[in-house]
Design a protein around this motif. Structure first.
Motif, PDB file in Angstrom:
ATOM      1  N   GLU A  60       0.692  -1.174  -0.043  1.00 32.50           N
ATOM      2  CA  GLU A  60       0.041   0.141   0.096  1.00 32.50           C
ATOM      3  C   GLU A  60       0.821   1.281  -0.133  1.00 32.50           C
ATOM      4  O   GLU A  60       0.252   2.332  -0.192  1.00 32.50           O
ATOM      5  N   SER A  61       2.408   1.225   0.225  1.00 33.47           N
ATOM      6  CA  SER A  61       3.034   2.337   0.178  1.00 33.47           C
ATOM      7  C   SER A  61       3.662   2.703  -1.113  1.00 33.47           C
ATOM      8  O   SER A  61       4.200   3.919  -1.347  1.00 33.47           O
ATOM      9  N   ILE A  62       3.410   1.578  -1.954  1.00 35.95           N
ATOM     10  CA  ILE A  62       4.160   1.939  -3.284  1.00 35.95           C
ATOM     11  C   ILE A  62       3.158   2.360  -4.370  1.00 35.95           C
ATOM     12  O   ILE A  62       1.770   2.003  -4.622  1.00 35.95           O
ATOM     13  N   PRO A  63       3.437   3.481  -5.144  1.00 35.26           N
ATOM     14  CA  PRO A  63       2.481   4.136  -5.971  1.00 35.26           C
ATOM     15  C   PRO A  63       2.058   3.421  -6.774  1.00 35.26           C
ATOM     16  O   PRO A  63       2.592   2.559  -7.401  1.00 35.26           O
ATOM     17  N   ASN A  64       0.806   3.167  -7.024  1.00 37.01           N
ATOM     18  CA  ASN A  64       0.014   2.325  -8.243  1.00 37.01           C
ATOM     19  C   ASN A  64       0.046   0.998  -8.150  1.00 37.01           C
ATOM     20  O   ASN A  64      -0.508   0.216  -8.848  1.00 37.01           O
ATOM     21  N   PHE A  65       0.351   0.632  -6.831  1.00 36.74           N
ATOM     22  CA  PHE A  65       0.480  -0.933  -6.626  1.00 36.74           C
ATOM     23  C   PHE A  65      -0.857  -1.624  -6.084  1.00 36.74           C
ATOM     24  O   PHE A  65      -1.633  -0.670  -5.160  1.00 36.74           O
ATOM     25  N   PRO A  66      -1.232  -2.782  -6.547  1.00 39.44           N
ATOM     26  CA  PRO A  66      -2.572  -3.345  -6.031  1.00 39.44           C
ATOM     27  C   PRO A  66      -2.083  -4.007  -4.347  1.00 39.44           C
ATOM     28  O   PRO A  66      -0.954  -3.781  -4.018  1.00 39.44           O
ATOM     29  N   VAL A  67      -3.121  -4.381  -3.693  1.00 44.36           N
ATOM     30  CA  VAL A  67      -2.672  -4.897  -2.338  1.00 44.36           C
ATOM     31  C   VAL A  67      -3.181  -6.513  -2.388  1.00 44.36           C
ATOM     32  O   VAL A  67      -4.145  -6.838  -3.256  1.00 44.36           O
ATOM     33  N   SER A  68      -2.387  -7.055  -1.647  1.00 46.90           N
ATOM     34  CA  SER A  68      -2.672  -8.492  -1.273  1.00 46.90           C
ATOM     35  C   SER A  68      -3.942  -8.686  -0.462  1.00 46.90           C
ATOM     36  O   SER A  68      -3.948  -7.994   0.555  1.00 46.90           O
ATOM     37  N   THR A  69      -4.721  -9.694  -0.688  1.00 43.09           N
ATOM     38  CA  THR A  69      -6.094  -9.859   0.075  1.00 43.09           C
ATOM     39  C   THR A  69      -6.137 -11.361   0.540  1.00 43.09           C
ATOM     40  O   THR A  69      -7.090 -11.648   1.179  1.00 43.09           O
ATOM     41  N   VAL A  70      -5.257 -12.221   0.170  1.00 43.69           N
ATOM     42  CA  VAL A  70      -5.270 -13.636   0.383  1.00 43.69           C
ATOM     43  C   VAL A  70      -4.414 -14.184   1.614  1.00 43.69           C
ATOM     44  O   VAL A  70      -3.290 -13.634   1.732  1.00 43.69           O
ATOM     45  N   ALA A  71      -4.971 -14.909   2.669  1.00 41.60           N
ATOM     46  CA  ALA A  71      -4.035 -15.565   3.652  1.00 41.60           C
ATOM     47  C   ALA A  71      -2.908 -16.270   3.151  1.00 41.60           C
ATOM     48  O   ALA A  71      -3.113 -16.986   1.858  1.00 41.60           O
ATOM     49  N   GLY A  72      -1.657 -16.027   3.683  1.00 39.20           N
ATOM     50  CA  GLY A  72      -0.474 -16.754   3.162  1.00 39.20           C
ATOM     51  C   GLY A  72       0.267 -15.816   2.398  1.00 39.20           C
ATOM     52  O   GLY A  72       1.071 -16.115   1.649  1.00 39.20           O
ATOM     53  N   HIS A  73      -0.228 -14.412   2.167  1.00 40.47           N
ATOM     54  CA  HIS A  73       0.341 -13.510   1.157  1.00 40.47           C
ATOM     55  C   HIS A  73       0.632 -12.213   1.953  1.00 40.47           C
ATOM     56  O   HIS A  73      -0.469 -11.115   2.030  1.00 40.47           O
TER      57      HIS A  73
END
Ligand SMILES: O=P(O)(O)O[C@@H]1C[C@H](O)[C@@H](CO)O1
Length: 298
Positions: A60-73
């Motif tokens: 979430e700190s990297i411009p334009n990056f998606p975020v992970s939503t899965v357990a284990g990631h």
């Protein structure tokens, strides 16, 4: 629709300049200049914790990056040294079933490319469909079947930017033969030959695991292991000229008979990844050291 929505909407891959903004942000936050990138599959992110002198960037700190939503990631980019070799590790990846278009799942690969990465290791957890595979086996990926491609979707769909690669990239030899040969020598040296396989991976969209009929069909068309990732990242990596090595950890046996109450589940996937993580990390470490010798020679 305003221009920004047209450019940044989910239908269109980010333009070169947007990817460069993410790459420049990471480069300005670390002294390391990695030529090797690693994408860690479900439960396999522990490798990133082994890096020395590491710089850690939550997605979430990297411009334009998606975020992970899965357990284990875990959802962070970790850049540092592994046995002295600069590496950048994605501790968590993006899947289509999380709601991301394929190009966004693979967008970090282009960020790596603009940061100078030339070699990528892609890992995943997968179900073993080849009846000879056992839970805990490691399958070196020698080829894939791009199911989404059959249906007209691709991470390269949309206008092509030649600064990344050609409009029509070849996909035979996607998995580098020399890297596979090198990995097999390391496997023998580590006495892991009896748990290492070489086979064909298929990506399905998930998040459902497969029906018995689907699995039986996939076996007929030559699939050895079934997962929900990797192919978009490999397609984008090959498009921009990276050398690719990939492996699956077989975390469960695909259920191809009707007369059982057993069910695939993500808890088992994470549990098996946890049990096998030391061997996988050692293998990845040795492959990385050998890869670095290769790019120094070339
Ligand atoms: O990110 P990978 O491909 O390792 O994760 C696999 C596929 C699904 O995300 C999940 C299913 O258990 O594990």
């Amino acid at each position: 629709m305003c221009l920004e929505e047209t450019v940044m909407g989910d239908d269109t891959p980010y333009p070169f300049e947007v990817i460069k903004e993410s790459a420049d942000y990471l480069l300005s936050g670390t002294q390391h200049r990695p030529k090797i990138g690693v994408i860690c599959g479900s439960g396999l992110g522990g490798l990133a914790d082994q890096l020395d002198e590491r710089d850690v960037f939550p997605y979430e700190s990297i411009p334009n990056f998606p975020v992970s939503t899965v357990a284990g990631h875990a959802g962070r980019m970790v850049i540092g040294l592994l046995s002295g070799v600069p590496v950048m590790c994605m501790q968590g990846r993006f899947h289509a079933y999380e709601g991301y278009p394929l190009w966004k799942c693979a967008m970090p690969v282009r960020v790596m490319k603009l940061m100078g990465v030339s070699h990528i290791i892609v890992t995943n957890a997968a179900g073993g469909l080849n009846p000879e595979y056992k839970i805990g086996d490691i399958m070196i990926i020698k080829d894939h079947i791009n199911m989404q491609g059959f249906a007209g979707d691709s991470p390269l769909r949309g206008r092509n930017d030649e600064r990344f690669g050609p409009r029509f990239p070849a996909m035979n030899n996607a998995y580098d033969k020399n890297l596979i040969a090198m990995a097999k020598k390391i496997v023998a040296d580590m006495n892991l030959t009896n748990v290492v396989q070489e086979g064909v991976y298929v990506m399905l969209g998930g998040p459902t695991y497969e029906t018995v009929a689907e699995l039986n069909m996939l076996r007929i068309i030559g699939v050895d292991a079934v997962g929900m990732s990797t192919v978009p990242e490999v397609v984008v990596a090959r498009h921009c000229g990276m050398k690719v090595f990939a492996f699956s950890l077989i975390t469960n046996q695909c259920i191809t008979q009707y007369d059982t109450d057993a069910q695939a589940n993500h808890e088992e996937v994470i549990e098996v990844a946890n049990i096998r993580k030391k061997d996988l990390q050692n293998l990845a470490r040795r492959i990385i050291v050998n890869m670095s010798e290769e790019y120094q020679e070339s």
